[in-house]
Design a protein around this motif. Sequence first.
Motif, PDB file in Angstrom:
ATOM      1  N   ASP B   1      -3.400 -12.622   3.597  1.00  0.00           N
ATOM      2  CA  ASP B   1      -3.161 -11.543   2.289  1.00  0.00           C
ATOM      3  C   ASP B   1      -1.814 -10.795   2.859  1.00  0.00           C
ATOM      4  OD1 ASP B   1      -5.379  -9.395   0.495  1.00  0.00           O
ATOM      5  OD2 ASP B   1      -3.631 -10.707  -0.081  1.00  0.00           O
ATOM      6  N   VAL B   2      -1.115 -10.536   1.979  1.00  0.00           N
ATOM      7  CA  VAL B   2       0.050  -9.830   2.368  1.00  0.00           C
ATOM      8  C   VAL B   2      -0.388  -8.262   2.062  1.00  0.00           C
ATOM      9  CG1 VAL B   2       1.635 -11.195   0.801  1.00  0.00           C
ATOM     10  CG2 VAL B   2       0.519  -9.441  -0.358  1.00  0.00           C
ATOM     11  N   LYS B   3       0.319  -7.686   3.332  1.00  0.00           N
ATOM     12  CA  LYS B   3      -0.217  -6.215   3.573  1.00  0.00           C
ATOM     13  C   LYS B   3       1.110  -5.297   3.979  1.00  0.00           C
ATOM     14  CE  LYS B   3      -3.961  -3.695   5.155  1.00  0.00           C
ATOM     15  NZ  LYS B   3      -5.325  -3.930   6.046  1.00  0.00           N
ATOM     16  N   VAL B   4       1.056  -4.169   3.114  1.00  0.00           N
ATOM     17  CA  VAL B   4       2.324  -3.126   3.466  1.00  0.00           C
ATOM     18  C   VAL B   4       1.363  -1.997   3.675  1.00  0.00           C
ATOM     19  CG1 VAL B   4       4.044  -1.783   2.416  1.00  0.00           C
ATOM     20  CG2 VAL B   4       3.989  -4.333   2.116  1.00  0.00           C
ATOM     21  N   THR B   5       1.460  -1.605   4.713  1.00  0.00           N
ATOM     22  CA  THR B   5       0.877  -0.027   5.172  1.00  0.00           C
ATOM     23  C   THR B   5       1.622   1.046   5.169  1.00  0.00           C
ATOM     24  OG1 THR B   5       0.783  -0.289   7.397  1.00  0.00           O
ATOM     25  CG2 THR B   5      -1.307  -1.389   6.205  1.00  0.00           C
ATOM     26  N   GLN B   6       1.178   2.204   5.036  1.00  0.00           N
ATOM     27  CA  GLN B   6       2.037   3.493   4.948  1.00  0.00           C
ATOM     28  C   GLN B   6       1.234   4.321   5.768  1.00  0.00           C
ATOM     29  OE1 GLN B   6       3.738   3.097   0.572  1.00  0.00           O
ATOM     30  NE2 GLN B   6       4.205   4.991   1.705  1.00  0.00           N
ATOM     31  N   SER B   7       1.877   5.136   6.827  1.00  0.00           N
ATOM     32  CA  SER B   7       1.162   5.902   7.578  1.00  0.00           C
ATOM     33  C   SER B   7       0.053   6.825   7.381  1.00  0.00           C
ATOM     34  CB  SER B   7       2.060   6.505   8.815  1.00  0.00           C
ATOM     35  OG  SER B   7       3.165   7.219   7.968  1.00  0.00           O
ATOM     36  N   SER B   8       0.413   7.616   6.227  1.00  0.00           N
ATOM     37  CA  SER B   8      -0.526   8.483   5.677  1.00  0.00           C
ATOM     38  C   SER B   8      -0.632   8.431   4.109  1.00  0.00           C
ATOM     39  CB  SER B   8       0.262   9.854   6.037  1.00  0.00           C
ATOM     40  OG  SER B   8       0.669  10.167   7.223  1.00  0.00           O
ATOM     41  N   ARG B   9      -1.722   8.711   3.781  1.00  0.00           N
ATOM     42  CA  ARG B   9      -1.838   8.883   2.288  1.00  0.00           C
ATOM     43  C   ARG B   9      -1.569  10.189   1.583  1.00  0.00           C
ATOM     44  NH1 ARG B   9      -5.051   5.153  -0.341  1.00  0.00           N
ATOM     45  NH2 ARG B   9      -3.964   5.965  -2.163  1.00  0.00           N
ATOM     46  N   VAL B  19      10.538  15.704   8.511  1.00  0.00           N
ATOM     47  CA  VAL B  19       9.270  14.563   8.143  1.00  0.00           C
ATOM     48  C   VAL B  19       9.699  13.234   8.249  1.00  0.00           C
ATOM     49  CG1 VAL B  19       7.756  13.972   6.206  1.00  0.00           C
ATOM     50  CG2 VAL B  19       8.752  16.254   6.316  1.00  0.00           C
ATOM     51  N   PHE B  20       8.714  12.368   8.874  1.00  0.00           N
ATOM     52  CA  PHE B  20       8.881  11.037   8.871  1.00  0.00           C
ATOM     53  C   PHE B  20       7.839  10.488   8.287  1.00  0.00           C
ATOM     54  CE2 PHE B  20      11.804  10.687  12.508  1.00  0.00           C
ATOM     55  CZ  PHE B  20      11.713  11.787  13.207  1.00  0.00           C
ATOM     56  N   LEU B  21       8.185   9.318   7.497  1.00  0.00           N
ATOM     57  CA  LEU B  21       7.100   8.524   6.543  1.00  0.00           C
ATOM     58  C   LEU B  21       7.467   6.952   7.278  1.00  0.00           C
ATOM     59  CD1 LEU B  21       7.475   9.906   3.034  1.00  0.00           C
ATOM     60  CD2 LEU B  21       5.994  10.576   4.932  1.00  0.00           C
ATOM     61  N   PHE B  74       9.994   0.241   8.541  1.00  0.00           N
ATOM     62  CA  PHE B  74      10.978   1.020   7.868  1.00  0.00           C
ATOM     63  C   PHE B  74      10.515   2.417   7.747  1.00  0.00           C
ATOM     64  CE2 PHE B  74      14.712   1.228   5.838  1.00  0.00           C
ATOM     65  CZ  PHE B  74      14.925   1.163   4.541  1.00  0.00           C
ATOM     66  N   SER B  75      11.260   3.304   8.371  1.00  0.00           N
ATOM     67  CA  SER B  75      10.928   4.700   8.445  1.00  0.00           C
ATOM     68  C   SER B  75      11.815   5.467   7.412  1.00  0.00           C
ATOM     69  CB  SER B  75      11.049   5.164   9.683  1.00  0.00           C
ATOM     70  OG  SER B  75      10.487   4.468  10.624  1.00  0.00           O
ATOM     71  N   LEU B  76      11.313   6.387   6.757  1.00  0.00           N
ATOM     72  CA  LEU B  76      12.151   7.426   5.981  1.00  0.00           C
ATOM     73  C   LEU B  76      11.978   8.671   6.429  1.00  0.00           C
ATOM     74  CD1 LEU B  76      13.517   7.506   2.993  1.00  0.00           C
ATOM     75  CD2 LEU B  76      11.123   8.506   2.013  1.00  0.00           C
ATOM     76  N   ILE B  77      13.228   9.312   6.619  1.00  0.00           N
ATOM     77  CA  ILE B  77      13.012  10.505   7.134  1.00  0.00           C
ATOM     78  C   ILE B  77      13.508  11.835   6.264  1.00  0.00           C
ATOM     79  CG2 ILE B  77      14.197  11.864   9.162  1.00  0.00           C
ATOM     80  CD1 ILE B  77      14.659   8.737  10.383  1.00  0.00           C
ATOM     81  N   MET B  88       5.420  11.472  -4.696  1.00  0.00           N
ATOM     82  CA  MET B  88       4.703  10.189  -4.069  1.00  0.00           C
ATOM     83  C   MET B  88       5.870   9.355  -3.570  1.00  0.00           C
ATOM     84  SD  MET B  88       2.177   8.419  -3.676  1.00  0.00           S
ATOM     85  CE  MET B  88       0.536   8.452  -4.799  1.00  0.00           C
ATOM     86  N   TYR B  89       5.700   8.823  -2.443  1.00  0.00           N
ATOM     87  CA  TYR B  89       6.597   8.166  -1.798  1.00  0.00           C
ATOM     88  C   TYR B  89       6.091   6.505  -1.657  1.00  0.00           C
ATOM     89  CZ  TYR B  89       9.683  12.094  -1.154  1.00  0.00           C
ATOM     90  OH  TYR B  89      10.258  13.143  -1.466  1.00  0.00           O
ATOM     91  N   LEU B  90       6.802   5.339  -2.207  1.00  0.00           N
ATOM     92  CA  LEU B  90       6.263   4.434  -2.029  1.00  0.00           C
ATOM     93  C   LEU B  90       7.193   3.125  -1.158  1.00  0.00           C
ATOM     94  CD1 LEU B  90       5.225   3.627  -5.981  1.00  0.00           C
ATOM     95  CD2 LEU B  90       3.504   4.072  -3.702  1.00  0.00           C
ATOM     96  N   CYS B  91       6.620   2.449  -0.463  1.00  0.00           N
ATOM     97  CA  CYS B  91       7.171   1.462   0.594  1.00  0.00           C
ATOM     98  C   CYS B  91       7.024   0.243  -0.155  1.00  0.00           C
ATOM     99  CB  CYS B  91       6.764   1.537   1.873  1.00  0.00           C
ATOM    100  SG  CYS B  91       7.566   0.257   2.916  1.00  0.00           S
ATOM    101  N   ALA B  92       7.829  -0.646   0.143  1.00  0.00           N
ATOM    102  CA  ALA B  92       7.806  -1.772  -0.689  1.00  0.00           C
ATOM    103  C   ALA B  92       8.505  -3.009   0.256  1.00  0.00           C
ATOM    104  CB  ALA B  92       8.206  -2.422  -2.097  1.00  0.00           C
ATOM    105  N   SER B  93       8.303  -4.224   0.342  1.00  0.00           N
ATOM    106  CA  SER B  93       9.005  -5.348   0.887  1.00  0.00           C
ATOM    107  C   SER B  93       8.835  -6.534   0.116  1.00  0.00           C
ATOM    108  CB  SER B  93       8.175  -5.704   2.200  1.00  0.00           C
ATOM    109  OG  SER B  93       6.837  -6.269   2.199  1.00  0.00           O
TER     110      SER B  93
END
Lengths: 114, 113
Positions: B1-9, B19-21, B74-77, B88-93
Amino acid sequence: AQSVTQLDSHVSVSEGTPVLLRCNYSSSYSPSLFWYVQHPNKGLQLLLKYTSAATLVKGINGFEAEFKKSETSFHLTKPSAHMSDAAEYFCVVAMNSGYSTLTFGKGTMLLVSP
Amino acid sequence: DVKVTQSSRYLVKRTGEKVFLECVQDMDHENMFWYRQDPGLGLRLIYFSYDVKMKEKGDIPEGYSVSREKKERFSLILESASTNQTSMYLCASSWLGARETQYFGPGTRLLVL
């Protein structure tokens, strides 16, 4: 340049009645079009996509959309709404040529009442 | 199953903080994206990357930078957080050959005080 316009910010329906979420697009090239859904506190999920094959596209959970080039539209429909369909829906466009990114509409919140 | 995780909700930071996301995907996707989502504005692309150490500006890159040292991460700074970066910040791949079909993480809701 490409853009999408979702014509309604909110749509309210009763359970069991049809759903229509409207989307118009603008694109300099032959576009790919998508609908994404976001349930409360969940990530976005691809509902369906059009990439220049059949103009009527079927997606998950009984949703479908029809690409109409003459009207530059890509409306999302479902014959009978279910309570679990309540979510925010995004119409999305991408160009088919070159390295393109997705351009999202502003979203339509679908409310389903019992 | 595909999975994209983000470090904090959820994240609360003060104005001026760095700030690092973080975003991690386990699907070996080449492309990764950072969006911000604001009510009534939909999703807007901040940055994207199509390979390790490669990055491209999106529609609203001002005030942000990114880092991609490994394919899966992939980090957002936010160099100096400001209140207008509350969002709200969303990551995708996505795969290189199917860039339109993006898989999204659950999002990080950032509040800058």
